[in-house]
Design an enzyme around this catalytic site. Sequence first.
Site, mmCIF file in Angstrom:
data_model
loop_
_atom_site.group_PDB
_atom_site.id
_atom_site.type_symbol
_atom_site.label_atom_id
_atom_site.label_comp_id
_atom_site.label_asym_id
_atom_site.label_seq_id
_atom_site.Cartn_x
_atom_site.Cartn_y
_atom_site.Cartn_z
ATOM 1 N N ARG A 111 0.820 -1.205 0.000
ATOM 2 C CA ARG A 111 0.000 0.000 0.000
ATOM 3 C C ARG A 111 0.861 1.265 0.000
ATOM 4 N NH1 ARG A 111 -5.054 -0.513 4.066
ATOM 5 N NH2 ARG A 111 -5.602 1.348 2.870
ATOM 6 N N GLN A 146 -10.152 10.695 6.235
ATOM 7 C CA GLN A 146 -10.046 9.285 6.602
ATOM 8 C C GLN A 146 -8.939 8.606 5.805
ATOM 9 O OE1 GLN A 146 -14.243 7.491 6.809
ATOM 10 N NE2 GLN A 146 -14.597 9.444 5.778
ATOM 11 N N ILE A 148 -5.284 7.552 4.496
ATOM 12 C CA ILE A 148 -4.012 7.354 5.193
ATOM 13 C C ILE A 148 -2.818 7.592 4.275
ATOM 14 C CG2 ILE A 148 -4.981 5.816 6.932
ATOM 15 C CD1 ILE A 148 -3.894 3.433 5.383
ATOM 16 N N HIS A 164 -7.465 8.509 10.775
ATOM 17 C CA HIS A 164 -7.084 7.090 10.724
ATOM 18 C C HIS A 164 -5.574 6.885 10.645
ATOM 19 C CE1 HIS A 164 -11.347 6.018 9.051
ATOM 20 N NE2 HIS A 164 -11.356 6.304 10.340
ATOM 21 N N GLY A 255 -16.171 12.379 -1.265
ATOM 22 C CA GLY A 255 -15.591 11.082 -1.606
ATOM 23 C C GLY A 255 -15.604 10.065 -0.487
ATOM 24 N N THR A 256 -16.612 10.092 0.365
ATOM 25 C CA THR A 256 -16.696 9.105 1.433
ATOM 26 C C THR A 256 -18.036 8.388 1.397
ATOM 27 O OG1 THR A 256 -16.719 8.765 3.839
ATOM 28 C CG2 THR A 256 -17.390 10.935 3.046
ATOM 29 N N ASN A 281 -20.005 13.238 -4.239
ATOM 30 C CA ASN A 281 -19.740 11.809 -4.337
ATOM 31 C C ASN A 281 -20.272 11.281 -5.666
ATOM 32 O OD1 ASN A 281 -18.955 9.202 -3.580
ATOM 33 N ND2 ASN A 281 -19.713 9.453 -1.490
ATOM 34 N N THR A 282 -19.812 10.099 -6.026
ATOM 35 C CA THR A 282 -20.288 9.494 -7.270
ATOM 36 C C THR A 282 -21.675 8.894 -7.112
ATOM 37 O OG1 THR A 282 -19.121 7.453 -6.675
ATOM 38 C CG2 THR A 282 -17.967 9.000 -8.136
ATOM 39 N N CYS A 299 -15.300 13.534 -7.915
ATOM 40 C CA CYS A 299 -14.927 14.693 -7.098
ATOM 41 C C CYS A 299 -14.014 15.640 -7.867
ATOM 42 C CB CYS A 299 -14.219 14.241 -5.817
ATOM 43 S SG CYS A 299 -15.176 13.090 -4.825
#
Length: 315
Positions: A111, A146, A148, A164, A255-256, A281-282, A299
């Site tokens: 990641r 949120q 990371i 987070h 975007g959440t 958002n989508t 977004c």
Amino acid sequence: MESVAITKRAAMLLQNRAVFALGLRMCSTNAMRGPVVDTTRPNSDMSEFRKLFSKAKHIAIITGAGVSAESGVPTFRGENEKWRKWQSQDLATPEAFSRTPSRVWEFYHYRRELALRKRPSAAHLAIAECEARLKKQGRSVVVITQCIDDLHHQAGSKHVLKVHGSLMETRCVSCGEVTVNKRSPICAALKDKGAPDPDVADAQIPVDKLPRCNERDCRGLLRPNVVFFGETLDSHILTKVEKEMETCDLCLVVGTSSIVYPAAMFGPQIASRGVPVAEFNTHTTPKTEYFTHHFQGPCGTTLPPALARHESEVI
């Protein structure tokens, strides 16, 4: 009834500056403190939102994985939910790290390397430009994220609260030292490790070859400074988030999916004060009904015009 009780209890804990467990899922969206929510369809009139934006002095922007997905960072949900043969949420736990630190480090190394290769999206850049521009006018923008990864900082955002944690930080399990760490690879033993394909075998790296603390006389095992599932969030960060929630006069939720708590409650909590909240958002989310505005689409397409210089701005 049980889910309603849990939601009420969570709202109370947030107001008391308690620490929440990451990954708590709540089923009900109908028990919120504050005034009764108008459940009519949220407005999608950009000109109306722009009027609110032009008058706002303290803007809170809550961002989720969808912002970074537009930079090519996997959300680790849906089709990306598995790494090799494991669910990502089964690897991102303190128990998994205790049992198989090599496997968990491979997962996070994968990641990290992905994130290090990515660049900020149009949404990241619009947020950073807006913050810099409004600061000259005596106005403020805070990002409560949120995510990371490090893309908000790469874009130039200065006031970022990471609820987070960060992939680009490590924490020693022995002495607790937190350090910014963007080395690639993070240690020699993890070089070229972490491939996600299901037929790839674990590297089974010895613990003493995994990332180690550089503090004098420590050399403890390092872990990613992220909040694993089942762990509590940083109470200091939550206190700062609560302060921003209490003082902002405009909020954007960008975007959440609004399903991971406590972050899923931030927007509705702000809306309960009568503050305008716009969702970008989508698709609609379980919390869309609480917001005054909803702008559907990527977004990177919807956010830049929303945050662009308003004709009333003098600087």
